[in-house]
Design a protein around this motif. Sequence first.
Motif, PDB file in Angstrom:
ATOM      1  N   TYR A 554     -10.736 -78.964 -71.057  1.00 33.50           N
ATOM      2  CA  TYR A 554     -11.227 -78.051 -72.101  1.00 33.50           C
ATOM      3  C   TYR A 554     -12.552 -78.544 -72.677  1.00 33.50           C
ATOM      4  O   TYR A 554     -13.483 -77.761 -72.869  1.00 33.50           O
ATOM      5  CB  TYR A 554     -10.177 -77.936 -73.198  1.00 33.50           C
ATOM      6  CG  TYR A 554     -10.668 -77.226 -74.440  1.00 33.50           C
ATOM      7  CD1 TYR A 554     -10.754 -75.842 -74.490  1.00 33.50           C
ATOM      8  CD2 TYR A 554     -11.072 -77.954 -75.554  1.00 33.50           C
ATOM      9  CE1 TYR A 554     -11.217 -75.195 -75.621  1.00 33.50           C
ATOM     10  CE2 TYR A 554     -11.535 -77.314 -76.692  1.00 33.50           C
ATOM     11  CZ  TYR A 554     -11.607 -75.940 -76.719  1.00 33.50           C
ATOM     12  OH  TYR A 554     -12.084 -75.309 -77.832  1.00 33.50           O
ATOM     13  N   PHE A 555     -12.638 -79.835 -72.949  1.00 36.19           N
ATOM     14  CA  PHE A 555     -13.883 -80.382 -73.496  1.00 36.19           C
ATOM     15  C   PHE A 555     -15.036 -80.221 -72.509  1.00 36.19           C
ATOM     16  O   PHE A 555     -16.163 -79.904 -72.911  1.00 36.19           O
ATOM     17  CB  PHE A 555     -13.695 -81.859 -73.842  1.00 36.19           C
ATOM     18  CG  PHE A 555     -12.878 -82.096 -75.080  1.00 36.19           C
ATOM     19  CD1 PHE A 555     -12.742 -81.101 -76.030  1.00 36.19           C
ATOM     20  CD2 PHE A 555     -12.246 -83.310 -75.297  1.00 36.19           C
ATOM     21  CE1 PHE A 555     -11.985 -81.307 -77.182  1.00 36.19           C
ATOM     22  CE2 PHE A 555     -11.502 -83.530 -76.441  1.00 36.19           C
ATOM     23  CZ  PHE A 555     -11.364 -82.530 -77.382  1.00 36.19           C
ATOM     24  N   GLN A 556     -14.775 -80.435 -71.232  1.00 34.02           N
ATOM     25  CA  GLN A 556     -15.852 -80.383 -70.252  1.00 34.02           C
ATOM     26  C   GLN A 556     -16.295 -78.950 -69.964  1.00 34.02           C
ATOM     27  O   GLN A 556     -17.499 -78.671 -69.917  1.00 34.02           O
ATOM     28  CB  GLN A 556     -15.404 -81.052 -68.947  1.00 34.02           C
ATOM     29  CG  GLN A 556     -15.326 -82.563 -69.006  1.00 34.02           C
ATOM     30  CD  GLN A 556     -16.687 -83.203 -69.162  1.00 34.02           C
ATOM     31  OE1 GLN A 556     -17.711 -82.626 -68.790  1.00 34.02           O
ATOM     32  NE2 GLN A 556     -16.718 -84.397 -69.728  1.00 34.02           N
ATOM     33  N   SER A 557     -15.341 -78.034 -69.794  1.00 37.83           N
ATOM     34  CA  SER A 557     -15.702 -76.685 -69.357  1.00 37.83           C
ATOM     35  C   SER A 557     -16.071 -75.775 -70.523  1.00 37.83           C
ATOM     36  O   SER A 557     -17.153 -75.192 -70.546  1.00 37.83           O
ATOM     37  CB  SER A 557     -14.535 -76.079 -68.566  1.00 37.83           C
ATOM     38  OG  SER A 557     -13.385 -75.978 -69.401  1.00 37.83           O
ATOM     39  N   GLU A 558     -15.186 -75.676 -71.507  1.00 30.98           N
ATOM     40  CA  GLU A 558     -15.381 -74.690 -72.565  1.00 30.98           C
ATOM     41  C   GLU A 558     -16.243 -75.198 -73.712  1.00 30.98           C
ATOM     42  O   GLU A 558     -16.637 -74.409 -74.566  1.00 30.98           O
ATOM     43  CB  GLU A 558     -14.023 -74.240 -73.103  1.00 30.98           C
ATOM     44  CG  GLU A 558     -13.177 -73.555 -72.063  1.00 30.98           C
ATOM     45  CD  GLU A 558     -11.998 -72.827 -72.688  1.00 30.98           C
ATOM     46  OE1 GLU A 558     -12.071 -72.490 -73.874  1.00 30.98           O
ATOM     47  OE2 GLU A 558     -11.000 -72.616 -71.981  1.00 30.98           O
TER      48      GLU A 558
END
Length: 783
Positions: A554-558
């Motif tokens: 979640y941190f990397q993509s969104e």
Amino acid sequence: MIHELLLSLSGHPSPLLPESKEKGPDSAINGQLSPAESALLKSLSHNLGQKHRSIAAEASDVIANHPSTVCRAVCASILSKHLARFQQKILEVEKSILDEDSSIVGAYNIVPLSSIVAAFDGWERRLAWLLKLVSSIRIDASAGGTGGSNAQGIHTSSGIICYLRDATHTGYPDIEEISLDLVKVAETAWLKQLVSWLLYGKLPSLGAVDFFISRVTPKSEDHETKDAFVVRSELVPPLVEPDTANSILFIGKSLSYLRTRWTAGGEGNDLDNSLALSEIQNRHLSQLSSLAFPISASRFTTSIRSIRLSLSKNVLQKLLPLPQVLNILRLLKDFFLLERGEFALALISAADERLAEKQKNAMDKSSLKGPESLKHIMIKEGEISSILPRVWSTMASFQNLDDEDGDQDLDLARELIQLSLESKAQHLKTSREGQGLSNLPDKFQDILLPTATVLTLRVEPPLELFLSFTEVNAYTRIHAYLLAIRRAHLHLSKLMTLSALRRDPRPSPGSSASERFQAQGRQAHWKSERFKKLRAVWATVGSATFLLAELGAYFQSEVIQSSWAELQAWLDPAAAASSRSQPQEDKGVSTGLREIELPPQKQPAEATPAHGVAMQSKEALRDPERLMMAHQNFLDFLCQSLLLDRGSFTDRLRALMADVDHLCALMNRLHIIQQSVDLEKQLHPTGTFSNSGPEEARLVDDLASARRKIDACLTRLVGLLRDIDGTRAAGSSAYGLKRRKVDEEFVPKMSNRLDRLLLKLDNTSPQTRASQSNDADAFGWSE
């Protein structure tokens, strides 16, 4: 008597007139005055004469001793102009008396005191206001100058300008006239200080302690650390808006850097650059001189913006071009925000290898008592410095041998990125105090190694105009935070490779049929005992692995990729449009945790001539100062979206990291013990000759305790995420408006909600873990 009265009004003490309102007239004339005349005489002496003397004395003291040049200029104007007007009024009254003017002199050449009082009508209010002003400005020697405890006083440049501006609305025309005149004097003196910084990059030689920009010398062992300039918000005048103050800071810093560079360098074109800069400075000076007093905040902001754009267009864009800024941002994204997953994996592996070498001769049973045991292992700075070269060698081995150009980003990272002890990077906390970037948690620095270790970036000129020490420090904290999540996930994933803990022990292939039958019976007994105890542990390991994987994804993509894509589109719209128009071969992005499926992006519409003009005008605003503001906005929003501003969440996540390390150490030790026990049972089916049984039982008990701690942390983390999501859902509109006030041009338009992440994290609930623990096939416990 009239002569003594006029001398007293002129500022000279008289023995015949009272010094204060409480004292009566002198006894020599007490019997010669009526009560009405005595009252009029006291009024003239106290309300005019004594105040005149007090104003002159205190204003002279301010001019001689006050550290603020603005306050000294205001007091000098009071002495030379406003008190001079009062003295001129006294001369006019005296002349009227000598000329026997009927407006003052009555019959038989009698001069009534009431006519003199009427002649000075209005001056009592003016002198009382001036005395209050000067008394407020004056600072005793014991107060310590502008650094005194009176934070609400008007003894600073910003304080007196604000006070004089407010005084123009008192409702008295005479006070308004004096206030407007003193406002012009104060703002003129302040502009003279500003010109030194705004045109030449130098702090004012006089009154620098009262200027709203000051020099800060970081306290560090690093002798290469340069002085930093910061904005002191308590000294910013009311006519300067916060964004304008930051623009003034940037302009002065840029000019200071240019002056230092051209002074130190001996290149021939530096003279031409200096001449071109002198012409620009003349235009800027004329633009500042055209400001009308009192200075309007909007007009002042427009002038500063014009000066900034002019300086950027003629000098700074050549010094700090946009491709150079994009290169450093891409470097920060790839290595500090862990866009390149191989860098995180190589760094974790190199650190674990270094730590394993330190523990090789010191590992014993006491090291399994908890994560606190690692604190006794000291990592020296030389050993930390040797980790990063291993990482670069590992990443270089991944490159294609046919690629002649090589990895330019990797080469740049070799030159600028450093891994060091945290004490060597303490100077990164010294600039921009009071902002959110300075308050990020530093509790993840000791995750990679027992000693607090930070990954820093060496900022070289002219990049220091774009990237401040505080922003580098923020990237350091974010990197430690993301790397801790990646490291915990990797260590938990490696537990799945412990085959002795997950599979059945096999009988020896050379055994007879009866021996194999007996071994199968013993095998069933071992399985029922061992795996029943570890089944809950494996369910917890799976839940923790899933939570860390989803949180990191979640941190990397969104968060990171979405906000970076918008920042890149804002910085370079043409390149972003061309990249979106190209066909995408890879539908997923590798983050080192799992493959993330990115949502399809909309294709840009066909460019029109009007769109091209708008694009050119938008690119014209990409001056270095605007780039710096957009990057600060991006970084601040990134820290909030990564939940780094949530102390309860980061504290609980840090506790989970410690518990995961403890559980991994116990599992690895149990794997070694059970391997030895299985080998001994295969070699000696009838009995055992080792004392591993008690230690195995103790390890199983410790694993049960560690599992319960991790379960509690997982439950608490999911609960905190739900609370954060509910808070953001309630204040999403106010949150967006707050961001738009910071920077109207660039605002990351990503969602603040965590609902998609929470839907995936439902698998970490106790009910789901119970169902997973009953499904032995999910973890390979059966054939």
